[in-house]
Design an enzyme around this catalytic site. Structure first.
Site, PDB file in Angstrom:
ATOM      1  N   LYS A 226       0.853  -1.209   0.000  1.00 41.48           N
ATOM      2  CA  LYS A 226       0.000   0.000   0.000  1.00 41.48           C
ATOM      3  C   LYS A 226       0.879   1.247   0.000  1.00 41.48           C
ATOM      4  O   LYS A 226       0.674   2.167  -0.786  1.00 41.48           O
ATOM      5  CB  LYS A 226      -0.884   0.012   1.233  1.00 41.48           C
ATOM      6  CG  LYS A 226      -1.542   1.352   1.529  1.00 41.48           C
ATOM      7  CD  LYS A 226      -2.475   1.323   2.705  1.00 41.48           C
ATOM      8  CE  LYS A 226      -1.797   1.579   4.000  1.00 41.48           C
ATOM      9  NZ  LYS A 226      -1.515   3.009   4.322  1.00 41.48           N
ATOM     10  N   ASN A 227       1.901   1.252   0.840  1.00 37.92           N
ATOM     11  CA  ASN A 227       2.704   2.473   1.014  1.00 37.92           C
ATOM     12  C   ASN A 227       3.752   2.645  -0.071  1.00 37.92           C
ATOM     13  O   ASN A 227       4.522   3.601  -0.042  1.00 37.92           O
ATOM     14  CB  ASN A 227       3.324   2.505   2.409  1.00 37.92           C
ATOM     15  CG  ASN A 227       2.258   2.671   3.481  1.00 37.92           C
ATOM     16  OD1 ASN A 227       1.096   2.969   3.160  1.00 37.92           O
ATOM     17  ND2 ASN A 227       2.613   2.453   4.725  1.00 37.92           N
TER      18      ASN A 227
ATOM     19  N   CYS B 164      -5.507  11.960  12.081  1.00 41.15           N
ATOM     20  CA  CYS B 164      -6.279  10.713  12.093  1.00 41.15           C
ATOM     21  C   CYS B 164      -6.117  10.114  13.490  1.00 41.15           C
ATOM     22  O   CYS B 164      -5.556  10.734  14.381  1.00 41.15           O
ATOM     23  CB  CYS B 164      -5.779   9.775  11.016  1.00 41.15           C
ATOM     24  SG  CYS B 164      -4.092   9.298  11.294  1.00 41.15           S
TER      25      CYS B 164
ATOM     26  N   ARG C 283      -0.303  14.556  12.579  1.00 43.80           N
ATOM     27  CA  ARG C 283       0.270  14.315  11.247  1.00 43.80           C
ATOM     28  C   ARG C 283       0.388  15.603  10.415  1.00 43.80           C
ATOM     29  O   ARG C 283      -0.264  15.799   9.405  1.00 43.80           O
ATOM     30  CB  ARG C 283      -0.559  13.249  10.531  1.00 43.80           C
ATOM     31  CG  ARG C 283      -0.668  12.034  11.448  1.00 43.80           C
ATOM     32  CD  ARG C 283      -1.128  10.803  10.819  1.00 43.80           C
ATOM     33  NE  ARG C 283      -0.194  10.270   9.859  1.00 43.80           N
ATOM     34  CZ  ARG C 283      -0.478   9.182   9.147  1.00 43.80           C
ATOM     35  NH1 ARG C 283      -1.626   8.592   9.307  1.00 43.80           N
ATOM     36  NH2 ARG C 283       0.373   8.717   8.259  1.00 43.80           N
TER      37      ARG C 283
ATOM     38  N   ASP D 298       4.384   0.739  12.100  1.00 46.44           N
ATOM     39  CA  ASP D 298       3.190   0.078  11.539  1.00 46.44           C
ATOM     40  C   ASP D 298       3.054  -1.365  12.007  1.00 46.44           C
ATOM     41  O   ASP D 298       2.064  -2.017  11.702  1.00 46.44           O
ATOM     42  CB  ASP D 298       3.233   0.100  10.005  1.00 46.44           C
ATOM     43  CG  ASP D 298       3.068   1.511   9.490  1.00 46.44           C
ATOM     44  OD1 ASP D 298       3.306   1.736   8.296  1.00 46.44           O
ATOM     45  OD2 ASP D 298       2.724   2.397  10.293  1.00 46.44           O
TER      46      ASP D 298
ATOM     47  N   ARG E  55      -8.517  -0.943   4.189  1.00 40.60           N
ATOM     48  CA  ARG E  55      -7.695   0.117   3.596  1.00 40.60           C
ATOM     49  C   ARG E  55      -6.290  -0.399   3.292  1.00 40.60           C
ATOM     50  O   ARG E  55      -5.645   0.044   2.353  1.00 40.60           O
ATOM     51  CB  ARG E  55      -7.580   1.297   4.566  1.00 40.60           C
ATOM     52  CG  ARG E  55      -8.839   2.099   4.745  1.00 40.60           C
ATOM     53  CD  ARG E  55      -8.565   3.355   5.529  1.00 40.60           C
ATOM     54  NE  ARG E  55      -7.388   4.034   4.981  1.00 40.60           N
ATOM     55  CZ  ARG E  55      -6.713   4.983   5.641  1.00 40.60           C
ATOM     56  NH1 ARG E  55      -7.066   5.326   6.848  1.00 40.60           N
ATOM     57  NH2 ARG E  55      -5.680   5.575   5.082  1.00 40.60           N
TER      58      ARG E  55
HETATM   59  C1  EPZ Z   1       3.954   6.967   6.210  1.00 42.72           C
HETATM   60  O1  EPZ Z   1       3.140   7.988   6.746  1.00 42.72           O
HETATM   61  C2  EPZ Z   1       3.045   5.753   6.098  1.00 42.72           C
HETATM   62  N1  EPZ Z   1       1.929   6.071   5.195  1.00 42.72           N
HETATM   63  C3  EPZ Z   1       2.529   5.388   7.488  1.00 42.72           C
HETATM   64  O2  EPZ Z   1       1.774   4.207   7.340  1.00 42.72           O
HETATM   65  C4  EPZ Z   1       3.718   5.095   8.399  1.00 42.72           C
HETATM   66  O3  EPZ Z   1       3.253   4.833   9.687  1.00 42.72           O
HETATM   67  C5  EPZ Z   1       4.648   6.314   8.419  1.00 42.72           C
HETATM   68  O4  EPZ Z   1       5.042   6.640   7.077  1.00 42.72           O
HETATM   69  C6  EPZ Z   1       5.905   6.075   9.251  1.00 42.72           C
HETATM   70  O5  EPZ Z   1       6.594   4.982   8.747  1.00 42.72           O
HETATM   71  C7  EPZ Z   1       2.133   6.049   3.873  1.00 42.72           C
HETATM   72  O6  EPZ Z   1       3.226   5.790   3.396  1.00 42.72           O
HETATM   73  C8  EPZ Z   1       0.943   6.363   3.005  1.00 42.72           C
HETATM   74  P1  EPZ Z   1       5.905  10.378   8.351  1.00 42.72           P
HETATM   75  P2  EPZ Z   1       3.696   9.514   6.767  1.00 42.72           P
HETATM   76  O7  EPZ Z   1       5.811  11.611   7.537  1.00 42.72           O
HETATM   77  O8  EPZ Z   1       4.503   9.767   5.542  1.00 42.72           O
HETATM   78  C9  EPZ Z   1       5.987  13.697  11.684  1.00 42.72           C
HETATM   79  C10 EPZ Z   1       0.014   2.743   7.714  1.00 42.72           C
HETATM   80  O9  EPZ Z   1      -0.436   2.210   8.724  1.00 42.72           O
HETATM   81  N2  EPZ Z   1       5.921  14.661  10.559  1.00 42.72           N
HETATM   82  O10 EPZ Z   1       7.141   9.538   8.274  1.00 42.72           O
HETATM   83  O11 EPZ Z   1       2.578  10.408   7.077  1.00 42.72           O
HETATM   84  C11 EPZ Z   1       4.635  13.021  11.883  1.00 42.72           C
HETATM   85  O12 EPZ Z   1       3.821  13.812  12.708  1.00 42.72           O
HETATM   86  C12 EPZ Z   1       0.385   4.208   7.719  1.00 42.72           C
HETATM   87  O13 EPZ Z   1       0.214   2.155   6.616  1.00 42.72           O
HETATM   88  C13 EPZ Z   1       6.099  16.019  10.807  1.00 42.72           C
HETATM   89  O14 EPZ Z   1       6.288  16.423  11.957  1.00 42.72           O
HETATM   90  O15 EPZ Z   1       4.666   9.424   8.029  1.00 42.72           O
HETATM   91  C14 EPZ Z   1       5.004  11.720  12.540  1.00 42.72           C
HETATM   92  O16 EPZ Z   1       5.151  11.939  13.931  1.00 42.72           O
HETATM   93  C15 EPZ Z   1       0.089   4.848   9.051  1.00 42.72           C
HETATM   94  N3  EPZ Z   1       6.036  16.891   9.774  1.00 42.72           N
HETATM   95  C16 EPZ Z   1       6.384  11.401  11.967  1.00 42.72           C
HETATM   96  O17 EPZ Z   1       6.859  12.615  11.351  1.00 42.72           O
HETATM   97  C17 EPZ Z   1       5.830  16.485   8.478  1.00 42.72           C
HETATM   98  O18 EPZ Z   1       5.809  17.338   7.574  1.00 42.72           O
HETATM   99  C18 EPZ Z   1       6.366  10.307  10.909  1.00 42.72           C
HETATM  100  O19 EPZ Z   1       5.569  10.753   9.868  1.00 42.72           O
HETATM  101  C19 EPZ Z   1       5.657  15.099   8.242  1.00 42.72           C
HETATM  102  C20 EPZ Z   1       5.717  14.210   9.290  1.00 42.72           C
END
Ligand code: EPZ
Length: 418
Positions: free
Chosen positions: A22-23, A118, A123, A307, A399
């Protein structure tokens, strides 16, 4: 809304094939916007989030054909005229924010609703926007939308990510491949899904090196050609099935699984007494008589994946001894714990730490999936409970897991969707 009914207590046995990730498919779909012409993505899972992303691309003007039987999506982006993503589609999946970088690169402007928070946390997208600004875009936010535009082309720049955000790395990488000059992304995320996106972009003619390390270098090109890309297998789905076998006293073979992507999960399960053999393209898992407590702390790749945290919390509830799980990535990713406690789990939460008392025999109950991975954790607990578990709100599970109940049925589980 759909409910899973599970009559647990059966050791899982047999072979299961993992679907495309998915990711990986979500950024790959967004990347098709970087080119004109017809791209084809293969081994695509039939997931709600994939359909939503296809609807989003279609709303921008692309011609999208998702052939579910052939597991193939063709996307013709010649007719992409729009640069505004509709609220109702972005609001349902966060991955849709990934169209921002490609639209900015291809059209010089993008208008995307701010993704809502969410269940697992607020996020924010500040790192995405920091990257777009560094590449020369002007950013305006208001009325729940983010608008970015640039006169002419984006200009390559050095971007440091305060946190190795997966989404920010992907969005900035996609924006940079058509920028003028060189871009360096420092403290980049190193997840396999980043490498897969870079592989696809290079196949389209982009000049990207260093994906998979914390420093990604891009030399912008003027144009990219359409892609033909097979997405990598879903390491989180594979990890979830590994736990399912280990928790139910089972013995399974997981096909189309890349054990390289699962090193921390394999290491922790071996530490806990599970027998694991890694073949070229599959993983063999055999449960021990008793599993032992282990401590887990989530980290960006190659650390233990957030995850897999919810699923591991269910696993450790049954292990012998007390475990500690620390969730360092998201501020609110313990929603599954109150539901697991309804099934007999004994867990105390202190901030981002969960203390799990092991030796629990799960009891069936009526529980609710609060998010994708929490739902997976409840399925795992239900597979262990000797009596009946009913899981509601399973749309969360759909999902990210393709035909979860069918795959579990082939392994002998008594699970039905009603
Ligand atoms: C991706 O989300 C995945 N989703 C998530 O999978 C996964 O949990 C996550 O990466 C971490 O591995 C997809 O790829 C579609 P991040 P993403 O940006 O990109 C902070 C699942 O279950 N952050 O690495 O949104 C954020 O708040 C889903 O499949 C900022 O502060 O994750 C979080 O604490 C859930 N500012 C941390 O970074 C930003 O601009 C990690 O977020 C972006 C993120």
């Amino acid at each position: 809304m759909g409910v899973f009914i599970i009559d647990g207590g059966i050791p899982l046995k047999g072979t299961v094939r993992i679907s495309g990730a998915k990711n990986a498919i979500l950024p790959a779909l967004a990347a098709c916007l970087l080119t004109e012409g017809k791209s084809v993505l293969r081994d695509v899972p039939d997931l709600e989030d994939v359909h939503t992303m296809c609807d989003l691309l279609a709303s921008l003007g692309a011609k999208v054909d998702f052939n579910v039987e052939k597991r193939e999506i063709s996307i013709d982006t010649n007719s992409v005229t729009e640069y505004t993503a509709p609220y109702e589609l972005v609001n349902s999946i966060r991955g849709s924010f990934l169209v921002m970088g490609p639209l900015l690169a291809r059209k010089g402007r993008a208008r995307v609703p701010l993704p809502g928070g969410c269940a697992i946390g607020s996020r924010p997208v500040d790192l995405h926007l920091k990257g777009f600004s560094a590449l020369g875009a002007t950013i305006n936010t208001g009325h729940g939308y983010v608008e970015a535009h640039v006169k002419g082309r984006l200009t390559g720049a050095r971007v440091y990510l305060d946190f190795p955000s997966v989404g920010a790395t992907e969005n900035i990488l996609m924006a940079s491949v058509l920028a003028k000059g060189q871009t360096v992304i420092e403290n980049a995320a190193t997840e396999p899904e980043i490498v897969d996106l870079a592989t696809m972009l290079v196949s389209m003619g982009a000049n990207v090196t260093g994906a998979g390390t914390d420093t990604i270098r891009v030399i912008g090109t003027d144009k990219l050609t359409p892609a033909e890309h097979i997405v990598i297998p879903d390491r989180i789905e594979a990890g979830t099935f590994m736990l399912a076998a280990a928790m139910t006293g089972g013995e399974i073979t997981i096909e189309n699984a890349m054990s390289d992507h699962l090193k921390p999960v394999i290491a922790k399960l071996r530490e806990s007494g599970v027998e694991i053999a890694e073949e070229l393209n599959c993983i063999y898992v055999k449960a021990p008589e008793r599993t032992k407590a282990v401590d887990v702390k989530t980290h960006p790749y190659p650390g233990f994946p957030t995850d897999m945290q919810a699923q591991m919390t269910a696993y450790l509830s049954q292990a012998e001894g007390t475990s500690m799980v620390v969730e360092t990535i998201f501020e609110n990713r313990f929603m599954h714990i109150s539901e697991l406690k309804r099934m007999g789990a004994r867990i105390k939460i202190d901030g981002r730490t969960a203390i799990i008392e092991g030796g629990v025999r799960f009891l069936g109950a009526q529980v609710r999936a609060t998010d994708l991975r929490a739902g997976a954790a409840l399925i795992l607990a239900g597979l262990c409970a000797k009596d009946r578990t009913e899981i509601s709100d399973i749309y969360h599970i759909d999902r990210g897991y393709e035909s979860m109940e069918k795959k579990l049925q082939t392994l002998g589980a008594r699970i039905v969707r009603v």
